[in-house]
Design a protein around this motif. Sequence first.
Motif, PDB file in Angstrom:
ATOM      1  N   PHE A   1       0.829  -1.209   0.000  1.00  0.00           N
ATOM      2  CA  PHE A   1       0.000   0.000   0.000  1.00  0.00           C
ATOM      3  C   PHE A   1       0.866   1.263   0.000  1.00  0.00           C
ATOM      4  O   PHE A   1       0.597   2.203  -0.760  1.00  0.00           O
ATOM      5  CB  PHE A   1      -0.923  -0.009   1.219  1.00  0.00           C
ATOM      6  CG  PHE A   1      -1.671   1.290   1.408  1.00  0.00           C
ATOM      7  CD1 PHE A   1      -2.674   1.656   0.537  1.00  0.00           C
ATOM      8  CD2 PHE A   1      -1.340   2.150   2.445  1.00  0.00           C
ATOM      9  CE1 PHE A   1      -3.361   2.853   0.698  1.00  0.00           C
ATOM     10  CE2 PHE A   1      -2.010   3.341   2.611  1.00  0.00           C
ATOM     11  CZ  PHE A   1      -3.024   3.698   1.733  1.00  0.00           C
ATOM     12  N   SER A   2       1.888   1.300   0.830  1.00  0.00           N
ATOM     13  CA  SER A   2       2.736   2.485   0.914  1.00  0.00           C
ATOM     14  C   SER A   2       3.421   2.758  -0.422  1.00  0.00           C
ATOM     15  O   SER A   2       3.442   3.900  -0.911  1.00  0.00           O
ATOM     16  CB  SER A   2       3.784   2.306   2.016  1.00  0.00           C
ATOM     17  OG  SER A   2       3.178   2.061   3.262  1.00  0.00           O
TER      18      SER A   2
ATOM     19  N   PHE B   1      -4.404   0.248  -6.207  1.00  0.00           N
ATOM     20  CA  PHE B   1      -4.401   1.206  -5.094  1.00  0.00           C
ATOM     21  C   PHE B   1      -5.713   1.136  -4.324  1.00  0.00           C
ATOM     22  O   PHE B   1      -5.714   1.153  -3.080  1.00  0.00           O
ATOM     23  CB  PHE B   1      -4.161   2.621  -5.617  1.00  0.00           C
ATOM     24  CG  PHE B   1      -4.212   3.680  -4.547  1.00  0.00           C
ATOM     25  CD1 PHE B   1      -3.181   3.802  -3.627  1.00  0.00           C
ATOM     26  CD2 PHE B   1      -5.294   4.543  -4.446  1.00  0.00           C
ATOM     27  CE1 PHE B   1      -3.220   4.766  -2.628  1.00  0.00           C
ATOM     28  CE2 PHE B   1      -5.344   5.504  -3.454  1.00  0.00           C
ATOM     29  CZ  PHE B   1      -4.299   5.614  -2.541  1.00  0.00           C
ATOM     30  N   ASP B   2      -6.837   1.040  -5.032  1.00  0.00           N
ATOM     31  CA  ASP B   2      -8.137   0.927  -4.353  1.00  0.00           C
ATOM     32  C   ASP B   2      -8.226  -0.355  -3.529  1.00  0.00           C
ATOM     33  O   ASP B   2      -8.720  -0.345  -2.385  1.00  0.00           O
ATOM     34  CB  ASP B   2      -9.271   0.964  -5.378  1.00  0.00           C
ATOM     35  CG  ASP B   2      -9.455   2.344  -5.993  1.00  0.00           C
ATOM     36  OD1 ASP B   2      -8.961   3.322  -5.404  1.00  0.00           O
ATOM     37  OD2 ASP B   2     -10.075   2.436  -7.075  1.00  0.00           O
ATOM     38  N   ILE B   3      -7.757  -1.466  -4.111  1.00  0.00           N
ATOM     39  CA  ILE B   3      -7.809  -2.746  -3.398  1.00  0.00           C
ATOM     40  C   ILE B   3      -6.974  -2.672  -2.124  1.00  0.00           C
ATOM     41  O   ILE B   3      -7.413  -3.095  -1.041  1.00  0.00           O
ATOM     42  CB  ILE B   3      -7.313  -3.890  -4.297  1.00  0.00           C
ATOM     43  CG1 ILE B   3      -8.268  -4.090  -5.474  1.00  0.00           C
ATOM     44  CG2 ILE B   3      -7.188  -5.183  -3.505  1.00  0.00           C
ATOM     45  CD1 ILE B   3      -7.779  -5.104  -6.489  1.00  0.00           C
TER      46      ILE B   3
ATOM     47  N   SER C   1     -11.663 -10.528  -0.078  1.00  0.00           N
ATOM     48  CA  SER C   1     -11.969  -9.184  -0.592  1.00  0.00           C
ATOM     49  C   SER C   1     -11.177  -8.890  -1.859  1.00  0.00           C
ATOM     50  O   SER C   1     -11.722  -8.348  -2.829  1.00  0.00           O
ATOM     51  CB  SER C   1     -11.673  -8.133   0.482  1.00  0.00           C
ATOM     52  OG  SER C   1     -10.312  -8.167   0.866  1.00  0.00           O
ATOM     53  N   ALA C   2      -9.884  -9.259  -1.888  1.00  0.00           N
ATOM     54  CA  ALA C   2      -9.077  -8.998  -3.085  1.00  0.00           C
ATOM     55  C   ALA C   2      -9.580  -9.802  -4.271  1.00  0.00           C
ATOM     56  O   ALA C   2      -9.636  -9.299  -5.408  1.00  0.00           O
ATOM     57  CB  ALA C   2      -7.611  -9.312  -2.796  1.00  0.00           C
ATOM     58  N   ALA C   3      -9.962 -11.069  -4.035  1.00  0.00           N
ATOM     59  CA  ALA C   3     -10.484 -11.892  -5.123  1.00  0.00           C
ATOM     60  C   ALA C   3     -11.770 -11.296  -5.694  1.00  0.00           C
ATOM     61  O   ALA C   3     -11.969 -11.260  -6.920  1.00  0.00           O
ATOM     62  CB  ALA C   3     -10.729 -13.315  -4.625  1.00  0.00           C
TER      63      ALA C   3
ATOM     64  N   THR D   1     -12.999   3.924   1.070  1.00  0.00           N
ATOM     65  CA  THR D   1     -12.435   3.739  -0.275  1.00  0.00           C
ATOM     66  C   THR D   1     -13.147   4.620  -1.281  1.00  0.00           C
ATOM     67  O   THR D   1     -12.503   5.270  -2.123  1.00  0.00           O
ATOM     68  CB  THR D   1     -12.533   2.264  -0.689  1.00  0.00           C
ATOM     69  OG1 THR D   1     -11.824   1.459   0.245  1.00  0.00           O
ATOM     70  CG2 THR D   1     -11.942   2.055  -2.072  1.00  0.00           C
ATOM     71  N   TYR D   2     -14.475   4.667  -1.206  1.00  0.00           N
ATOM     72  CA  TYR D   2     -15.218   5.531  -2.129  1.00  0.00           C
ATOM     73  C   TYR D   2     -14.893   7.012  -1.876  1.00  0.00           C
ATOM     74  O   TYR D   2     -14.736   7.787  -2.837  1.00  0.00           O
ATOM     75  CB  TYR D   2     -16.715   5.290  -1.985  1.00  0.00           C
ATOM     76  CG  TYR D   2     -17.550   6.187  -2.865  1.00  0.00           C
ATOM     77  CD1 TYR D   2     -17.555   6.022  -4.239  1.00  0.00           C
ATOM     78  CD2 TYR D   2     -18.315   7.215  -2.315  1.00  0.00           C
ATOM     79  CE1 TYR D   2     -18.301   6.854  -5.060  1.00  0.00           C
ATOM     80  CE2 TYR D   2     -19.067   8.044  -3.121  1.00  0.00           C
ATOM     81  CZ  TYR D   2     -19.054   7.864  -4.495  1.00  0.00           C
ATOM     82  OH  TYR D   2     -19.788   8.698  -5.296  1.00  0.00           O
ATOM     83  N   LEU D   3     -14.743   7.380  -0.630  1.00  0.00           N
ATOM     84  CA  LEU D   3     -14.411   8.771  -0.326  1.00  0.00           C
ATOM     85  C   LEU D   3     -13.047   9.149  -0.887  1.00  0.00           C
ATOM     86  O   LEU D   3     -12.880  10.232  -1.465  1.00  0.00           O
ATOM     87  CB  LEU D   3     -14.447   8.995   1.190  1.00  0.00           C
ATOM     88  CG  LEU D   3     -15.830   9.022   1.842  1.00  0.00           C
ATOM     89  CD1 LEU D   3     -15.698   9.210   3.351  1.00  0.00           C
ATOM     90  CD2 LEU D   3     -16.693  10.133   1.257  1.00  0.00           C
TER      91      LEU D   3
END
Length: 921
Positions: free
Chosen positions: A543-544, A868-870, A662-664, A890-892
């Motif tokens: 993520f970073s 990046f969203d995932i 969630s990733a799948a 995530t939507y925000l």
Amino acid sequence: GSSCVCEPGYRMVSSNGGFSVTCEKCPENMSGVTQDGWNCITCPKGLTSKGNCKCPINEILVERSIDGILLNEALCLQCNGSEQSFSAPDASGSRCVRCEKTFIQVSKSCDCNSPNILTGGLCFLAREGLPPKGVAAVRFAQLGITLTSAWFLKNLQSSAFACWLYSNLTSCQALGNMCVMNMNSLSSSSTDACGLFQYIFVSTARVGITHSIPYWRHNLPWLYYGDQPGLASQVLEKNHFPTIFTFKGTDKDVKLKFIAASFDAEGNFLKWQNLEGGILQLCPDTQTKLNAAYVFGTTYQQSCKISVSKILLDFPNPIFYDLFLEYNDGNGQQYLWAVPVLNLNLQYNEKFVNQGSNMNNWLLTRRFFLVDALSGKENDLGKPPRVIRIASKITISIRLVSHTQRGTIYPPLITVAYTDVLIQNPETQSVMVSFTVSYEMNQAEAQIQTDIALGVLGGLAVLWSLLKTAGWKRRTGSSIIDLQTVFKFLLFYAGDLANVFFIITVGTGIYWLVFFKAQQFVSVLLPLPSQEEDFVTYIACAFSLKALQFLHLLVSQLAIDIFFIDWERPKGKVLKAVEGEGVIKSAAAPVSIWRTYFIANEWNEIQTVRKINPLFQVLAVLFFLEVVGFSNLALMDASSSLTRSSGSYVAPWSRILRFGVSAALWVAIAILQVIFFAVIYERFVEDKISQFVDLCCVSNISVFLLSHNCFGHYIHGRSVHGHADTNMEEMNMNLKREAENLCSQRGLLPNTDGQTFQISISRKMRLHYDWIHETLTRKRGPARLLDSSANTFEQSTRAYNAMNKFLSSFIDHVHKEMDYIVKDKLLLERILGMEFMEPIEKSIFYNDEGHSFSDVLYYGNESTLLIFDILFFSVVDLASQSFVLAAILTYLQQEIFRFIRNTLGRKNLASKTLVDQRFLI
């Protein structure tokens, strides 16, 4: 404190279960009260503190005749201790019974006179070889307190003597229980309970062993596994448990059948108990949830805070357990497997420390208890304890044998951690207790494979980043390796390394999800929460690094150079008044700027268009997780069902499975969206990228943009009809002719349709572009540097016309010293994303049929945005354990960054193309 009683000197008249009691004072001549409390009686030898009659030692109290008639005056009768009867008062002092057999054996009477030894109500003959005098001390190490226990003072010596002399089973069990109450602790110089037990254990080697177990003497409880270094690892890993377990099968294959032999503090065997009754779980719960602890593969966690007053009420006396696991052999014969105990509070000697993961330093034991409110009593057993000891953390560990395909496990291990509580105010004091059943396997091989994958892919990421950096250097027209080059390489490497971490974590999550949930015969078990730390670290790193790449992408897109080339030419001339001269002159008809404004607005709109619908993506993921029930696949149990009944036990979450599920879903739904938009929506409804290219051609405007110093993209929008500033009728006629192939093709080269190109411009071309562009931006400099005699707006207008004229003439091959050629890219160039030829004398236009100009838009960077969203969703979820919160945030963040990209992109567009920002809506 739950019922009423009469005060001393008062007899009971009526009682309704203790809630309503009527009492009456006894007369002066009959001041005593009978033992049952209902009558008054004369007491010739005094009264107790409770107002009852008392008798001297060795005499019994008689209040009624043999036929039950109440006597007016109580009698104190002496029991006959002669050889004919050997009687003595019982514990209540109300009847004569045969005196304890040790008295008769030692003294031939009911007295135990010197030199005989009286201890614990037993009489022993003073002789050599008796166990040493025991120390009735109990150490509470956490509080730093050592107490002289009333229970030990009364029973320790007598239990040791009776166990050693007579091999009395109850006494040996009681002695073992006192050792367990002292945390199985032993030092070479101490004669405490464990010291006496070890003395007897060593001294009775001649009596043999039980069930061929060398640590289990006949008549003695099995407390220790032996103190040889490394023995614990042999006990736990040398032999496999002789049965197999499955996730989907019959009840005997799915459940762990733990049973416990229970003993009271006195050493009496109570009964066999099945653990499914919840006997080890101190926290109250439903029977269904309590029994779920022993379903194979279901990680069970239960914790709560219990008040000390409830503990004292529920556990006035300790119960001791020897735990076994039941199994059947191939012939259906039932067997019991002893379950070893790891007591974290044990203090044996400096060689053994029951902490950490090094089994060679462990000393395994057998017996344990839940609550000890007995050994902490000082002076008087009838008074509340000063200290209690509670099993605050119990963990049953099931370890899978490596490389097994049939659900073979090692012997289970129960780990117990005790908490010492100093009693001050039981009503306000509380203790946190927990009960856990965990499943684990050796993850070393999986970690090695992960490290290998990380090393290999990380090395490939370095090479790929070097290629990107080389391509970037070529596109910037520089060959010097400077600090900026190193910084750019690190940015490229951050993005590629983020992809490496993402691939590894997604692959790991899906691997555990599929292989753990789908297996029947158990071959893999989930990593423990402590073993997931590396995985969580990988997600945090991904993520970073991906956030750094995303910000780099954002900054790069907000700094592109872009210009709209207007091919429209004036149609005719108009009369125009010359300001200040008062004359009218003929001038070329002005070209409308509205087409340029229109194209600029369309470009502004497609800057944040993506290949998927972000809102639908978030809602769809959340729908499948929370409504359909895919989130239940992330529970640490063997069930692959998407639904759970309301009354069933809910296992704790696995962070690896949460990320995997969630990733799948994110990837699957995103792929479906991309396929839908590419195959259906963009073909039959709307393709904004292709439509923008068509719009440029209809509007007679080309787009010239530079994403690097010497590299960019070109959209050829020159109208095949020569002009586009016309009325509706002529516009429709032109489109009809084009549809019927009655005019030339739209391509830059004759008889071609290629309108989009990747361009690699020469250094001379770039310098000339910058020279003209400087005048566009001069108006933004300090006022003192501007030409005060000229209007800045007119300067920028002239610069705009000059740029338009220069770029249109450049496209028309007017400047021979800055000419260009058109060619196809090599396959390897397309794969590597770089150009092998350097535009030294002539610029190079590469044919592009894939609309690669979208690389400067969100559209061409969907993979970066999606990853990046995932990762953002996963990081929020792992921190909060809430899919709903992760979806909202995530939507925000998507909307916030889209707003930033639109706002700053609009400003950059206005500054680079001279389109007034007020016309960008």
